[in-house]
Design a protein around this motif. Structure first.
Motif, PDB file in Angstrom:
ATOM      1  N   ALA A  22      54.492 -54.575  13.521  1.00  0.00           N
ATOM      2  CA  ALA A  22      53.907 -53.924  14.698  1.00  0.00           C
ATOM      3  C   ALA A  22      54.913 -53.031  15.418  1.00  0.00           C
ATOM      4  N   ASP A  23      56.043 -52.764  14.760  1.00  0.00           N
ATOM      5  CA  ASP A  23      57.090 -51.905  15.325  1.00  0.00           C
ATOM      6  C   ASP A  23      57.735 -52.478  16.583  1.00  0.00           C
ATOM      7  N   ILE A  24      57.729 -53.785  16.692  1.00  0.00           N
ATOM      8  CA  ILE A  24      58.481 -54.425  17.759  1.00  0.00           C
ATOM      9  C   ILE A  24      59.918 -54.559  17.288  1.00  0.00           C
ATOM     10  N   ILE A  25      60.853 -54.093  18.093  1.00  0.00           N
ATOM     11  CA  ILE A  25      62.253 -54.001  17.697  1.00  0.00           C
ATOM     12  C   ILE A  25      63.105 -54.933  18.548  1.00  0.00           C
ATOM     13  N   SER A  26      64.062 -55.556  17.910  1.00  0.00           N
ATOM     14  CA  SER A  26      65.030 -56.381  18.632  1.00  0.00           C
ATOM     15  C   SER A  26      66.397 -56.216  17.999  1.00  0.00           C
ATOM     16  N   TYR A  27      67.431 -56.423  18.799  1.00  0.00           N
ATOM     17  CA  TYR A  27      68.810 -56.272  18.358  1.00  0.00           C
ATOM     18  C   TYR A  27      69.651 -57.453  18.816  1.00  0.00           C
ATOM     19  N   ASP A  28      70.675 -57.729  18.032  1.00  0.00           N
ATOM     20  CA  ASP A  28      71.697 -58.639  18.507  1.00  0.00           C
ATOM     21  C   ASP A  28      72.444 -57.947  19.653  1.00  0.00           C
ATOM     22  N   ASP A  29      72.874 -58.715  20.629  1.00  0.00           N
ATOM     23  CA  ASP A  29      73.549 -58.119  21.781  1.00  0.00           C
ATOM     24  C   ASP A  29      74.779 -57.304  21.387  1.00  0.00           C
ATOM     25  N   SER A  30      75.429 -57.690  20.317  1.00  0.00           N
ATOM     26  CA  SER A  30      76.672 -57.017  19.930  1.00  0.00           C
ATOM     27  C   SER A  30      76.459 -55.584  19.444  1.00  0.00           C
ATOM     28  N   VAL A  31      75.228 -55.225  19.117  1.00  0.00           N
ATOM     29  CA  VAL A  31      74.968 -53.879  18.597  1.00  0.00           C
ATOM     30  C   VAL A  31      74.020 -53.068  19.471  1.00  0.00           C
ATOM     31  N   LYS A  32      73.527 -53.666  20.539  1.00  0.00           N
ATOM     32  CA  LYS A  32      72.608 -52.933  21.415  1.00  0.00           C
ATOM     33  C   LYS A  32      73.263 -51.682  21.957  1.00  0.00           C
ATOM     34  N   GLY A  33      72.518 -50.589  21.909  1.00  0.00           N
ATOM     35  CA  GLY A  33      73.034 -49.314  22.399  1.00  0.00           C
ATOM     36  C   GLY A  33      73.859 -48.553  21.376  1.00  0.00           C
ATOM     37  N   ARG A  34      74.182 -49.198  20.259  1.00  0.00           N
ATOM     38  CA  ARG A  34      74.976 -48.525  19.217  1.00  0.00           C
ATOM     39  C   ARG A  34      74.212 -48.381  17.907  1.00  0.00           C
ATOM     40  N   PHE A  35      73.385 -49.347  17.586  1.00  0.00           N
ATOM     41  CA  PHE A  35      72.636 -49.332  16.323  1.00  0.00           C
ATOM     42  C   PHE A  35      71.164 -49.082  16.610  1.00  0.00           C
ATOM     43  N   THR A  36      70.517 -48.410  15.664  1.00  0.00           N
ATOM     44  CA  THR A  36      69.085 -48.151  15.777  1.00  0.00           C
ATOM     45  C   THR A  36      68.408 -48.463  14.450  1.00  0.00           C
ATOM     46  N   ILE A  37      67.415 -49.316  14.499  1.00  0.00           N
ATOM     47  CA  ILE A  37      66.630 -49.638  13.307  1.00  0.00           C
ATOM     48  C   ILE A  37      65.342 -48.837  13.331  1.00  0.00           C
ATOM     49  N   SER A  38      64.916 -48.409  12.147  1.00  0.00           N
ATOM     50  CA  SER A  38      63.668 -47.664  12.047  1.00  0.00           C
ATOM     51  C   SER A  38      63.053 -47.937  10.676  1.00  0.00           C
ATOM     52  N   ARG A  39      61.780 -47.593  10.551  1.00  0.00           N
ATOM     53  CA  ARG A  39      61.111 -47.798   9.272  1.00  0.00           C
ATOM     54  C   ARG A  39      60.197 -46.624   8.986  1.00  0.00           C
ATOM     55  N   ASP A  40      59.996 -46.386   7.714  1.00  0.00           N
ATOM     56  CA  ASP A  40      59.059 -45.371   7.245  1.00  0.00           C
ATOM     57  C   ASP A  40      58.160 -46.075   6.238  1.00  0.00           C
ATOM     58  N   ASN A  41      56.967 -46.406   6.665  1.00  0.00           N
ATOM     59  CA  ASN A  41      56.074 -47.179   5.805  1.00  0.00           C
ATOM     60  C   ASN A  41      55.610 -46.371   4.592  1.00  0.00           C
ATOM     61  N   ALA A  42      55.462 -45.075   4.761  1.00  0.00           N
ATOM     62  CA  ALA A  42      55.014 -44.243   3.635  1.00  0.00           C
ATOM     63  C   ALA A  42      56.057 -44.233   2.517  1.00  0.00           C
ATOM     64  N   LEU A  43      57.331 -44.210   2.891  1.00  0.00           N
ATOM     65  CA  LEU A  43      58.408 -44.200   1.904  1.00  0.00           C
ATOM     66  C   LEU A  43      58.904 -45.606   1.571  1.00  0.00           C
ATOM     67  N   GLN A  44      58.400 -46.601   2.290  1.00  0.00           N
ATOM     68  CA  GLN A  44      58.812 -47.990   2.110  1.00  0.00           C
ATOM     69  C   GLN A  44      60.321 -48.130   2.303  1.00  0.00           C
ATOM     70  N   LEU A  45      60.775 -47.592   3.404  1.00  0.00           N
ATOM     71  CA  LEU A  45      62.194 -47.615   3.740  1.00  0.00           C
ATOM     72  C   LEU A  45      62.397 -48.209   5.125  1.00  0.00           C
ATOM     73  N   VAL A  46      63.498 -48.920   5.276  1.00  0.00           N
ATOM     74  CA  VAL A  46      63.971 -49.319   6.588  1.00  0.00           C
ATOM     75  C   VAL A  46      65.420 -48.866   6.694  1.00  0.00           C
ATOM     76  N   SER A  47      65.780 -48.326   7.833  1.00  0.00           N
ATOM     77  CA  SER A  47      67.114 -47.763   8.004  1.00  0.00           C
ATOM     78  C   SER A  47      67.809 -48.395   9.199  1.00  0.00           C
TER      79      SER A  47
END
Length: 116
Positions: free
Chosen positions: A54-79
């Motif tokens: 459902a595109d709900i995103i969460s991060y470990d505190d150590s990476v918040k503000g520095r890392f970004t997770i995303s997904r492309d369902n058409a390409l079946q990729l998560v970055s």
């Protein structure tokens, strides 16, 4: 059965950036909750970031503000875009897929090394 393959790991200097990608097999990628974990030498594997079906995103505190997770369902990729890298980000990074029914799958991992 779901097969995952990570790419994009390597060497970076502190303050630099890397982008990890994970390609997934399977016909229902949009229904998977996808995560990135990492395991540093001598330490347990830890969750870094998660993006649900459902595109709900969460991060470990150590990476918040520095890392970004995303997904492309058409390409079946998560970055995972990793900015402002620190030496403590050095680890093997693993892609994880959690299916609504049918278990959890892991990629083989990709190493990230950040020098100071």
């Amino acid at each position: 059965q779901v097969h995952l393959a990570e790419s994009g790991g390597g060497l970076a200097q502190a303050g630099g950036s890397l982008r990890l990608s994970c390609g997934a097999s399977g016909s229902n990628f949009g229904n998977y909750d996808m995560s990135w974990y990492r395991q540093a030498p001598g330490k347990e594997r830890r969750l870094v970031a998660r993006i649900t079906s459902a595109d709900i995103i969460s991060y470990d505190d150590s990476v918040k503000g520095r890392f970004t997770i995303s997904r492309d369902n058409a390409l079946q990729l998560v970055s995972l875009q990793m900015n402002h890298l620190r030496p403590e980000d050095t680890a093997v990074y693993y892609c994880n897929a959690q299916l609504p029914v049918g278990g959890t799958y892991w990629g083989p991992g990709t190493p990230v090394s950040v020098s100071s």
